[in-house]
Every structure is written in structure tokens, then in C-alpha cells.
Write a protein that holds these residues in place. Structure first.
Motif, PDB file in Angstrom:
ATOM      1  N   LEU A   9       0.731  -0.970  -0.002  1.00 41.01           N
ATOM      2  CA  LEU A   9       0.176  -0.540  -0.446  1.00 41.01           C
ATOM      3  C   LEU A   9       0.690   1.062  -0.004  1.00 41.01           C
ATOM      4  CD1 LEU A   9      -2.275   1.492   0.264  1.00 41.01           C
ATOM      5  CD2 LEU A   9      -2.460   0.868   3.131  1.00 41.01           C
ATOM      6  N   LEU A  10       2.101   0.697   0.903  1.00 41.94           N
ATOM      7  CA  LEU A  10       2.815   2.128   0.917  1.00 41.94           C
ATOM      8  C   LEU A  10       3.302   2.932  -0.253  1.00 41.94           C
ATOM      9  CD1 LEU A  10       3.789   4.932   2.255  1.00 41.94           C
ATOM     10  CD2 LEU A  10       5.713   2.930   3.227  1.00 41.94           C
ATOM     11  N   ALA A  11       4.482   1.279  -0.966  1.00 39.83           N
ATOM     12  CA  ALA A  11       4.735   1.360  -2.546  1.00 39.83           C
ATOM     13  C   ALA A  11       3.042   2.384  -3.328  1.00 39.83           C
ATOM     14  CB  ALA A  11       4.929   0.681  -2.956  1.00 39.83           C
ATOM     15  N   ALA A  12       2.519   1.648  -3.765  1.00 37.75           N
ATOM     16  CA  ALA A  12       1.546   2.428  -4.363  1.00 37.75           C
ATOM     17  C   ALA A  12       1.320   3.541  -4.257  1.00 37.75           C
ATOM     18  CB  ALA A  12       0.327   1.418  -3.921  1.00 37.75           C
ATOM     19  N   VAL A  13       0.979   3.963  -3.180  1.00 33.42           N
ATOM     20  CA  VAL A  13       0.708   5.302  -2.559  1.00 33.42           C
ATOM     21  C   VAL A  13       1.837   6.932  -3.498  1.00 33.42           C
ATOM     22  CG1 VAL A  13       0.421   6.959  -0.854  1.00 33.42           C
ATOM     23  CG2 VAL A  13      -0.753   5.066  -0.637  1.00 33.42           C
ATOM     24  N   LEU A  14       2.744   6.280  -2.842  1.00 31.34           N
ATOM     25  CA  LEU A  14       3.933   7.066  -3.104  1.00 31.34           C
ATOM     26  C   LEU A  14       4.529   6.680  -4.907  1.00 31.34           C
ATOM     27  CD1 LEU A  14       6.066   6.402  -0.390  1.00 31.34           C
ATOM     28  CD2 LEU A  14       5.131   8.518  -1.237  1.00 31.34           C
ATOM     29  N   THR A  15       4.225   6.062  -5.775  1.00 27.65           N
ATOM     30  CA  THR A  15       4.167   5.449  -7.280  1.00 27.65           C
ATOM     31  C   THR A  15       2.910   6.363  -8.005  1.00 27.65           C
ATOM     32  OG1 THR A  15       4.370   3.302  -6.733  1.00 27.65           O
ATOM     33  CG2 THR A  15       5.993   3.541  -6.693  1.00 27.65           C
ATOM     34  N   GLY A  16       2.006   6.226  -7.482  1.00 30.68           N
ATOM     35  CA  GLY A  16       1.205   6.909  -7.689  1.00 30.68           C
ATOM     36  C   GLY A  16      -0.026   5.906  -8.777  1.00 30.68           C
ATOM     37  N   CYS A  17       0.195   4.412  -8.057  1.00 33.68           N
ATOM     38  CA  CYS A  17      -1.018   3.441  -8.527  1.00 33.68           C
ATOM     39  C   CYS A  17      -2.307   3.271  -7.566  1.00 33.68           C
ATOM     40  CB  CYS A  17      -0.161   1.566  -8.494  1.00 33.68           C
ATOM     41  SG  CYS A  17       0.946   1.579  -9.246  1.00 33.68           S
ATOM     42  N   GLY A  18      -2.129   4.442  -7.297  1.00 35.18           N
ATOM     43  CA  GLY A  18      -3.929   4.655  -6.500  1.00 35.18           C
ATOM     44  C   GLY A  18      -5.237   5.839  -7.016  1.00 35.18           C
ATOM     45  N   GLY A  19      -4.448   5.801  -8.410  1.00 34.06           N
ATOM     46  CA  GLY A  19      -6.028   5.972  -9.539  1.00 34.06           C
ATOM     47  C   GLY A  19      -5.493   8.043  -9.267  1.00 34.06           C
ATOM     48  N   GLN A  78      -2.599  12.634   3.060  1.00 33.49           N
ATOM     49  CA  GLN A  78      -3.386  11.818   3.303  1.00 33.49           C
ATOM     50  C   GLN A  78      -3.486  10.219   3.194  1.00 33.49           C
ATOM     51  OE1 GLN A  78      -7.458  13.527   3.366  1.00 33.49           O
ATOM     52  NE2 GLN A  78      -7.221  13.732   5.179  1.00 33.49           N
ATOM     53  N   LEU A  79      -3.042   9.842   2.061  1.00 30.85           N
ATOM     54  CA  LEU A  79      -2.771   8.295   1.931  1.00 30.85           C
ATOM     55  C   LEU A  79      -1.400   7.906   2.293  1.00 30.85           C
ATOM     56  CD1 LEU A  79      -3.957   8.824  -1.337  1.00 30.85           C
ATOM     57  CD2 LEU A  79      -5.357   7.713  -0.476  1.00 30.85           C
ATOM     58  N   VAL A  80      -0.613   8.886   1.746  1.00 32.37           N
ATOM     59  CA  VAL A  80       0.780   8.192   1.720  1.00 32.37           C
ATOM     60  C   VAL A  80       0.560   7.826   3.693  1.00 32.37           C
ATOM     61  CG1 VAL A  80       3.419   9.200   2.618  1.00 32.37           C
ATOM     62  CG2 VAL A  80       1.965   9.262   0.922  1.00 32.37           C
ATOM     63  N   LEU A  81       0.557   9.127   4.899  1.00 34.61           N
ATOM     64  CA  LEU A  81      -0.098   9.201   6.161  1.00 34.61           C
ATOM     65  C   LEU A  81      -0.806   7.410   6.364  1.00 34.61           C
ATOM     66  CD1 LEU A  81      -0.207  12.962   7.434  1.00 34.61           C
ATOM     67  CD2 LEU A  81       1.733  11.146   7.126  1.00 34.61           C
ATOM     68  N   ALA A  82      -1.694   7.818   6.018  1.00 38.07           N
ATOM     69  CA  ALA A  82      -2.828   6.610   6.117  1.00 38.07           C
ATOM     70  C   ALA A  82      -1.863   5.108   6.047  1.00 38.07           C
ATOM     71  CB  ALA A  82      -3.959   6.630   5.701  1.00 38.07           C
ATOM     72  N   ALA A  83      -1.085   5.430   4.715  1.00 34.98           N
ATOM     73  CA  ALA A  83      -0.668   3.954   5.080  1.00 34.98           C
ATOM     74  C   ALA A  83       0.501   3.612   5.415  1.00 34.98           C
ATOM     75  CB  ALA A  83       0.077   3.913   3.203  1.00 34.98           C
ATOM     76  N   ALA A  84       1.204   4.770   6.014  1.00 32.07           N
ATOM     77  CA  ALA A  84       2.510   4.403   6.793  1.00 32.07           C
ATOM     78  C   ALA A  84       1.837   3.833   8.056  1.00 32.07           C
ATOM     79  CB  ALA A  84       3.190   5.917   6.933  1.00 32.07           C
ATOM     80  N   ALA A  85       1.087   4.408   8.913  1.00 31.14           N
ATOM     81  CA  ALA A  85       0.268   3.783   9.660  1.00 31.14           C
ATOM     82  C   ALA A  85      -0.150   2.437  10.095  1.00 31.14           C
ATOM     83  CB  ALA A  85      -0.804   5.313  10.244  1.00 31.14           C
TER      84      ALA A  85
END
Length: 123
Positions: A9-19, A78-85
Motif C-alpha cells: 500500500l505504501l509503495a503504491a501510494v508513493l508511485t501513483g498506483c492509486g488512481g 493523507q494517503l501516504v500517512l494512512a499507508a504508513a500508519a
């Protein structure tokens, strides 16, 4: 399994694979936040609660700085912080520090008779 899902999830959020569009994360911000995410992931893999907490602090600080400078959108932040949590939640928290034990008090008068305390010894 949650741990692996958190990494993905964290990798996807940082690489833009989340839409999300790439315009909500600049290349500079992506580099900084990816470094923080790698540090967090390494600490989490090692099950090092202290290092995980330190990595979360650094990631939160950098997300806030990048958001303030326009390098990351509020939604992506918000996505990055949620994935990290999510990733950090699977790691045990750091053990509490032991409280200091009081040093023993001297008991030099213990062997003397009650009537002899405080009088000093005669030679």
C-alpha cells in the motif's frame, strides 16, 4: 500478511498506483517521501518499534513540509500517512523505559543500640 499489505500500500501510494494523478506528487517530494518510506519499511521488517516510531516522525514531518511547499497534495498526503500508519500498526510498540530504582539509604546506625545513636563512639 498485514505487514506485506502495508508495504504494498505504501509503495503504491508513493508511485501513483492509486488512481491519483502525478500532479499531486512532485518528483522531489516523491524522492524525499520514498526515502522516508524505505526507512520505515526497513524498521518495520526488523520489528524495531523505536526505529519505526522515529521513521514515522520523519515521514510525518516531511509530508507536512512537502504539502506546505506544494510538492504533495492534501489528498496524497493523507494517503501516504494512512499507508504508513497501516504498516506501523503491525509492529510492536517500543518497550517502555524502566523507571530508575532508588539508591539504597545508608543504615550505619542500625548496629548501634538505640541509646548510643547520635553520641559518637568513645575511643
Amino acid at each position: 500478511m498485514k505487514f506485506v499489505a502495508g508495504l504494498v500500500l505504501l509503495a503504491a501510494v508513493l508511485t501513483g498506483c492509486g488512481g491519483s494523478s502525478s500532479s499531486d506528487l512532485s518528483a522531489a517530494a516523491e524522492s524525499i517521501l520514498q526515502r522516508d518510506a524505505d526507512t520505515l519499511a526497513s524498521a518495520a521488517r526488523a520489528r524495531d518499534g523505536v526505529a519505526v516510531q522515529a521513521a514515522l516522525v520523519a515521514l510525518r514531518r516531511d509530508v507536512a513540509a512537502q504539502q506546505q511547499s506544494g510538492g504533495v497534495s492534501a489528498a496524497r498526503a493523507q494517503l501516504v500517512l494512512a499507508a504508513a500508519a497501516t504498516l506501523a500498526r503491525d509492529v510492536p510498540p517500543p518497550a517502555p523505559r524502566p523507571s530508575p530504582t532508588p539508591s539504597p539509604t545508608p543504615e550505619s546506625d542500625k548496629d548501634e543500640e538505640p541509646s548510643e545513636r547520635g553520641k559518637g563512639r568513645k575511643h
